[in-house]
Design a protein around this motif. Structure first.
Motif, short mmCIF file in Angstrom:
data_model
loop_
_atom_site.label_atom_id
_atom_site.label_comp_id
_atom_site.label_asym_id
_atom_site.label_seq_id
_atom_site.Cartn_x
_atom_site.Cartn_y
_atom_site.Cartn_z
N TRP A 1 0.84 -1.19 0.00
CA TRP A 1 0.00 0.00 0.00
C TRP A 1 0.87 1.24 0.00
N SER A 2 0.39 2.32 -0.59
CA SER A 2 1.11 3.59 -0.63
C SER A 2 0.30 4.64 0.10
N GLU A 3 0.98 5.56 0.75
CA GLU A 3 0.29 6.59 1.52
C GLU A 3 -0.30 7.69 0.64
N SER A 4 0.27 7.93 -0.52
CA SER A 4 -0.24 8.99 -1.41
C SER A 4 -1.24 8.40 -2.39
N TRP A 5 -2.30 9.17 -2.70
CA TRP A 5 -3.40 8.64 -3.49
C TRP A 5 -3.02 8.30 -4.93
N PRO A 6 -2.26 9.14 -5.67
CA PRO A 6 -1.97 8.72 -7.05
C PRO A 6 -1.22 7.40 -7.13
N ASP A 7 -0.31 7.18 -6.20
CA ASP A 7 0.43 5.92 -6.19
C ASP A 7 -0.44 4.75 -5.71
N SER A 8 -1.44 5.05 -4.88
CA SER A 8 -2.28 3.99 -4.34
C SER A 8 -3.11 3.31 -5.41
#
Length: 216
Positions: A71-78
């Motif tokens: 999982w990634s904390e930033s939305w575009p990467d998520s």
């Protein structure tokens, strides 16, 4: 996280299922219709967790295009992390959307208002987009609402496979620690979520079809 995966699943299922359903209805009895029907049957017969494992093996391990979990904390990467789980769930919902669209379109194709639209000189694309598709929308919404609970239960399993922080991980940890309070809480939230989805479907009925508003 779970809500985001289910929302993206619905979007993918509509994007895939509606055009394929319309195409199958317009090509009824042809090789295209039979091919689409066969592919939808295969997808519908494949459990979401099996499809998830295949997607991981092909697109994450084999090709390396998307991550296999995490999982990634930033939305575009998520978005990269939820794409494969959503596609795995769409393998269950998209065939049902396709079948519902096809069946609804077939029941409308021979009605007089479509013939009148063609007689006025409208193109085939205009007839499909402005007349056939809106009148086929209600069964699609019904399919999504009816399968809300199944999507939620499948999302729990898929989240565990991809290691995503959602209902699946929460339930897994609660079962391991025998935390019955958390299990009861997740069951209650899931039930409320299913009720809300069906309530939204009822509102969409009234927005899409004016006859429902007039009748009420």
């Amino acid at each position: 996280m779970t809500l985001g995966i289910i929302s993206l699943t619905v979007v993918i299922s509509v994007i895939l299922g509606v055009p394929l359903g319309l195409r199958s209805a317009l090509r009824q009895g042809t090789r295209t219709d039979r091919t689409i029907g066969t592919l939808s049957l295969v997808a519908l017969s494949t459990p979401p967790f099996v499809l998830a494992i295949l997607l991981i093996a092909v697109f994450a391990v084999g090709l390396g295009w998307l991550p296999a979990g995490g999982w990634s904390e930033s939305w575009p990467d998520s978005l990269r992390f939820v794409l494969l789980p959503s596609v795995a769930l769409a393998g269950y919902l998209a065939p049902q959307v396709m079948r519902s669209t096809r069946q609804s379109a077939l029941s409308i194709l021979n009605l007089q208002f479509l013939e009148a639209a063609e007689a006025r000189g409208l193109s085939s694309a205009s007839v499909v987009l402005r007349h056939l598709l809106p009148n086929s929308a209600l069964p699609i919404i019904t399919v999504i609402g009816v399968n809300a609970a199944a999507l939620l239960s499948s999302a729990v399993i898929v989240e565990v496979l991809f290691g995503l922080p959602g209902f699946g991980l929460l339930i897994q940890e609660a079962v391991a620690s025998r935390d019955y309070t958390v299990l009861q809480g997740t069951a209650l939230v899931a039930a409320v979520g299913v009720v809300l989805v069906n309530f939204v479907c009822e509102i969409l009925y009234r927005i899409i079809d004016p006859r429902i508003r007039i009748a009420s």
